[in-house]
Design a protein around this motif. Structure first.
Motif, PDB file in Angstrom:
ATOM      1  N   ASP A 359       0.966  -1.108   0.026  1.00 41.79           N
ATOM      2  CA  ASP A 359       0.194  -0.023   0.157  1.00 41.79           C
ATOM      3  C   ASP A 359       0.800   1.333  -0.418  1.00 41.79           C
ATOM      4  OD1 ASP A 359      -2.554  -1.182   2.195  1.00 41.79           O
ATOM      5  OD2 ASP A 359      -2.412  -1.691  -0.001  1.00 41.79           O
ATOM      6  N   GLU A 360       1.771   1.070   0.716  1.00 44.54           N
ATOM      7  CA  GLU A 360       2.710   2.438   0.866  1.00 44.54           C
ATOM      8  C   GLU A 360       3.927   2.287  -0.551  1.00 44.54           C
ATOM      9  OE1 GLU A 360       4.024   2.287   5.267  1.00 44.54           O
ATOM     10  OE2 GLU A 360       5.259   1.056   4.491  1.00 44.54           O
ATOM     11  N   PHE A 361       3.947   1.850  -1.402  1.00 47.60           N
ATOM     12  CA  PHE A 361       4.647   1.645  -3.135  1.00 47.60           C
ATOM     13  C   PHE A 361       3.852   2.172  -3.471  1.00 47.60           C
ATOM     14  CE2 PHE A 361       7.506  -0.293  -5.720  1.00 47.60           C
ATOM     15  CZ  PHE A 361       6.617  -0.025  -6.738  1.00 47.60           C
ATOM     16  N   ASP A 362       2.614   1.770  -3.219  1.00 46.90           N
ATOM     17  CA  ASP A 362       1.093   2.534  -4.140  1.00 46.90           C
ATOM     18  C   ASP A 362       1.332   4.051  -3.761  1.00 46.90           C
ATOM     19  OD1 ASP A 362      -0.840  -1.244  -4.821  1.00 46.90           O
ATOM     20  OD2 ASP A 362       1.156  -0.675  -5.180  1.00 46.90           O
ATOM     21  N   GLU A 363       0.892   4.609  -3.113  1.00 46.52           N
ATOM     22  CA  GLU A 363       1.141   5.606  -2.702  1.00 46.52           C
ATOM     23  C   GLU A 363       1.593   7.048  -2.615  1.00 46.52           C
ATOM     24  OE1 GLU A 363      -0.152   6.401   1.338  1.00 46.52           O
ATOM     25  OE2 GLU A 363      -0.042   8.794   1.245  1.00 46.52           O
ATOM     26  N   ALA A 364       3.302   6.300  -3.369  1.00 48.37           N
ATOM     27  CA  ALA A 364       4.446   6.420  -3.251  1.00 48.37           C
ATOM     28  C   ALA A 364       4.736   6.402  -4.687  1.00 48.37           C
ATOM     29  CB  ALA A 364       5.610   6.100  -2.718  1.00 48.37           C
ATOM     30  N   TYR A 365       3.520   5.377  -5.761  1.00 50.55           N
ATOM     31  CA  TYR A 365       4.657   5.406  -6.714  1.00 50.55           C
ATOM     32  C   TYR A 365       3.304   6.808  -7.255  1.00 50.55           C
ATOM     33  CZ  TYR A 365       3.592   3.974 -11.863  1.00 50.55           C
ATOM     34  OH  TYR A 365       4.072   3.021 -12.836  1.00 50.55           O
ATOM     35  N   LEU A 366       2.120   6.984  -7.235  1.00 52.30           N
ATOM     36  CA  LEU A 366       1.273   7.579  -7.449  1.00 52.30           C
ATOM     37  C   LEU A 366       1.464   8.990  -6.973  1.00 52.30           C
ATOM     38  CD1 LEU A 366      -2.227   5.931  -6.381  1.00 52.30           C
ATOM     39  CD2 LEU A 366      -1.286   6.769  -8.188  1.00 52.30           C
ATOM     40  N   HIS A 367       2.547   9.163  -6.156  1.00 48.07           N
ATOM     41  CA  HIS A 367       3.212  10.652  -6.206  1.00 48.07           C
ATOM     42  C   HIS A 367       3.289  10.817  -6.981  1.00 48.07           C
ATOM     43  CE1 HIS A 367       0.968  11.892  -2.938  1.00 48.07           C
ATOM     44  NE2 HIS A 367       1.051  10.925  -2.050  1.00 48.07           N
ATOM     45  N   LEU A 368       4.591   9.924  -7.522  1.00 54.08           N
ATOM     46  CA  LEU A 368       5.776  10.172  -8.505  1.00 54.08           C
ATOM     47  C   LEU A 368       4.774   9.760  -9.697  1.00 54.08           C
ATOM     48  CD1 LEU A 368       8.398   7.389  -8.223  1.00 54.08           C
ATOM     49  CD2 LEU A 368       8.937  10.112  -8.033  1.00 54.08           C
ATOM     50  N   GLN A 369       3.936   9.145  -9.963  1.00 55.59           N
ATOM     51  CA  GLN A 369       3.010   9.976 -11.451  1.00 55.59           C
ATOM     52  C   GLN A 369       2.510  11.129 -11.711  1.00 55.59           C
ATOM     53  OE1 GLN A 369       0.219   6.257 -11.397  1.00 55.59           O
ATOM     54  NE2 GLN A 369       0.775   6.027 -13.115  1.00 55.59           N
ATOM     55  N   GLN A 370       1.963  11.727 -10.282  1.00 57.67           N
ATOM     56  CA  GLN A 370       1.840  13.240 -10.658  1.00 57.67           C
ATOM     57  C   GLN A 370       3.099  13.593 -11.176  1.00 57.67           C
ATOM     58  OE1 GLN A 370      -1.528  14.522 -10.258  1.00 57.67           O
ATOM     59  NE2 GLN A 370      -0.987  16.016 -10.992  1.00 57.67           N
ATOM     60  N   ASP A 371       3.585  13.972 -10.180  1.00 57.17           N
ATOM     61  CA  ASP A 371       5.257  14.690 -10.274  1.00 57.17           C
ATOM     62  C   ASP A 371       5.889  15.063 -11.214  1.00 57.17           C
ATOM     63  OD1 ASP A 371       6.548  13.715  -7.234  1.00 57.17           O
ATOM     64  OD2 ASP A 371       5.268  15.542  -8.072  1.00 57.17           O
ATOM     65  N   ASP A 372       5.103  13.486 -12.206  1.00 52.56           N
ATOM     66  CA  ASP A 372       6.232  13.341 -13.548  1.00 52.56           C
ATOM     67  C   ASP A 372       5.285  14.067 -14.764  1.00 52.56           C
ATOM     68  OD1 ASP A 372       6.229  11.194 -16.031  1.00 52.56           O
ATOM     69  OD2 ASP A 372       7.757  12.143 -15.331  1.00 52.56           O
ATOM     70  N   THR A 373       3.561  14.043 -14.466  1.00 55.56           N
ATOM     71  CA  THR A 373       2.936  14.741 -15.139  1.00 55.56           C
ATOM     72  C   THR A 373       3.328  16.147 -14.596  1.00 55.56           C
ATOM     73  OG1 THR A 373       1.541  12.717 -14.901  1.00 55.56           O
ATOM     74  CG2 THR A 373       0.116  14.808 -15.201  1.00 55.56           C
ATOM     75  N   ASN A 374       2.914  16.450 -13.851  1.00 51.11           N
ATOM     76  CA  ASN A 374       3.370  18.615 -13.331  1.00 51.11           C
ATOM     77  C   ASN A 374       4.966  18.669 -14.175  1.00 51.11           C
ATOM     78  OD1 ASN A 374       0.972  18.115 -12.105  1.00 51.11           O
ATOM     79  ND2 ASN A 374       2.123  18.006 -10.267  1.00 51.11           N
TER      80      ASN A 374
END
Length: 419
Positions: A359-374
């Motif tokens: 779960d922690e891995f998924d949450e951190a990965y979503l943050h990275l995806q958002q950073d990449d989009t921005n």
């Protein structure tokens, strides 16, 4: 003893060796299930799909939905581990989804089961698959470059107008088309504009439906001189030579160089179009902040302060300013991207070492995806400038409420209080 139920997955990219062909993968999965008394319910197949992206892999997405919905399925079987994905992130996420569904993943070629290996081993397998894919892509690129150096047209796509490919993929002139190419260069070298060449060409050549872009594409191709070239900036005469084994030329180097010199000379006057790019409040007086007005078809001037400036000078300066501004954004994007990649690597290590749960891995990965989009670059002005579409550029600047000032030091600045 209860019989286990499995689903399989097979994938190949557009180019694959026989070992990883779809029929071979299916055979490996079927034989494994038969040998181990496993009921194979279905095999999902993505043919000619890259493992670097999920987009387009419809059967892979169906597989993921299937294993979530079907309670009777006990395992997922693949012939090779990298068939699930060549990106480490996607492989890790898929394995974790399989684990959450209480299913077993079998990778036949590697001889591993998700129930008999540690998370660290699975992560290392994913990283190895991604590394091997990058190595393979580099080998393909090196092979293409080697073929190009030998004069073999390995860049893909159709050859330049005027040439055809032999069985050995070498460039060979088509006599009728080559005559047109030579004629275009000779006319341009004598001072005719592209619009004039287009008008004449349409009157006698019916080979294709001629457009202005067709003629410009011919004039910008240095490959007609007998070697394969890559265009860096054709309108500035910048090319990279790719082949060192000649093919039959259509024009001489001298004729091409003459045309490039004319093109570069015209480039400096290319923005002298029949409208005032900086009218309607886009240019302000640095002293009184009033809108600068057109004057005598050659200048801009301030009606209050009575100064004037040559229109081509200030227009070119502002276009250069916009290109530099967006170029700076590209540099910032590159630095941010390095930071995102570094965080990705740290995240994989933390997951592999057990310091992060799924779960922690998924949450951190979503943050990275958002950073990449921005971090994506939005080039609004550069494409319009390079295509010389100043009417559209002017409209975009006005919609953005952007205007400019030439300050006392001679540099361009944004004027942000436009009304």
């Amino acid at each position: 003893m209860k019989i286990k139920v499995a689903v399989g997955y097979a994938r190949r990219s557009s180019k694959s060796n026989p070992k990883s062909s779809i029929p071979n993968q299916i055979l490996m999965i079927e034989e494994y299930c038969k040998k181990n008394n496993i009921c194979l319910k279905e095999i999902y197949i993505d043919d000619c799909k890259s493992g670097r992206r999920i987009k387009g892999r419809d059967q892979y997405l169906l597989l993921k939905e299937h294993i979530k919905a079907e309670e009777e399925i006990n395992m997922v079987v693949v012939a090779f581990a990298d068939r699930l994905g060549r990106e480490a992130f996607e492989f890790i996420r898929t394995v974790e989804e399989i684990r959450k569904s209480r299913l077993e993943l079998i990778c036949i070629y590697e001889g591993i089961s998700s129930e008999s290996v540690s998370p660290m081993q699975l992560v290392m397998l994913a990283i190895q698959a991604e590394f091997e894919n990058n190595q393979r892509m580099q080998r393909v690129q090196n092979s293409k470059e080697q073929l190009l150096r030998q004069g073999i047209y390995s860049v893909g796509g159709t050859p330049p107008f005027g040439y055809q490919l032999t069985k050995e993929r070498r460039l060979m002139p088509i006599e009728e088309e080559a005559e047109v190419v030579k004629w275009v260069f000779e006319k341009y070298s004598k001072g005719l504009f592209v619009s004039e060449i287009l008008f004449e060409l349409k009157s006698w050549s019916k080979i294709k439906n001629w457009t202005r872009s067709n003629i410009e594409k011919i004039l910008l191709s240095k490959t007609y001189t007998g070697f394969i070239f890559k265009k860096i900036d054709g309108k500035k005469g910048l090319y990279e030579q790719l082949s060192f084994t000649p093919h039959p030329p259509i024009i001489t180097n001298e004729l091409f160089d003459d045309c490039v010199k004319l093109m570069v000379g015209k480039q400096s006057r290319s923005f002298k179009i029949n409208f005032y790019f900086l009218s309607c409040g886009l240019l302000r007086c640095s002293a009184c902040k009033a809108s600068v007005k057109p004057y005598m078809n050659k200048y801009y001037h301030c009606p209050n302060c009575s100064w004037k400036i040559i229109r081509t000078f200030i227009e070119d300066r502002i276009l250069e300013f916009l290109l530099e501004e967006e170029g700076g954004q590209a540099d910032k994007h590159f630095e941010n991207n390095k930071h995102i990649i570094s965080n990705k690597n740290k995240l994989e290590v933390l997951f592999a070492s057990g310091k992060l749960n799924s779960d922690e891995f998924d949450e951190a990965y979503l943050h990275l995806q958002q950073d990449d989009t921005n971090n994506k670059i939005k080039m609004r002005y550069t494409p319009l400038i390079k295509n010389k579409n100043l009417e559209h550029l002017k409209q975009v600047l006005m919609n953005d409420k952007v205007s400019f000032i030439l300050n006392d030091s001679g540099s361009i600045e944004y004027y942000k209080e436009r009304t």
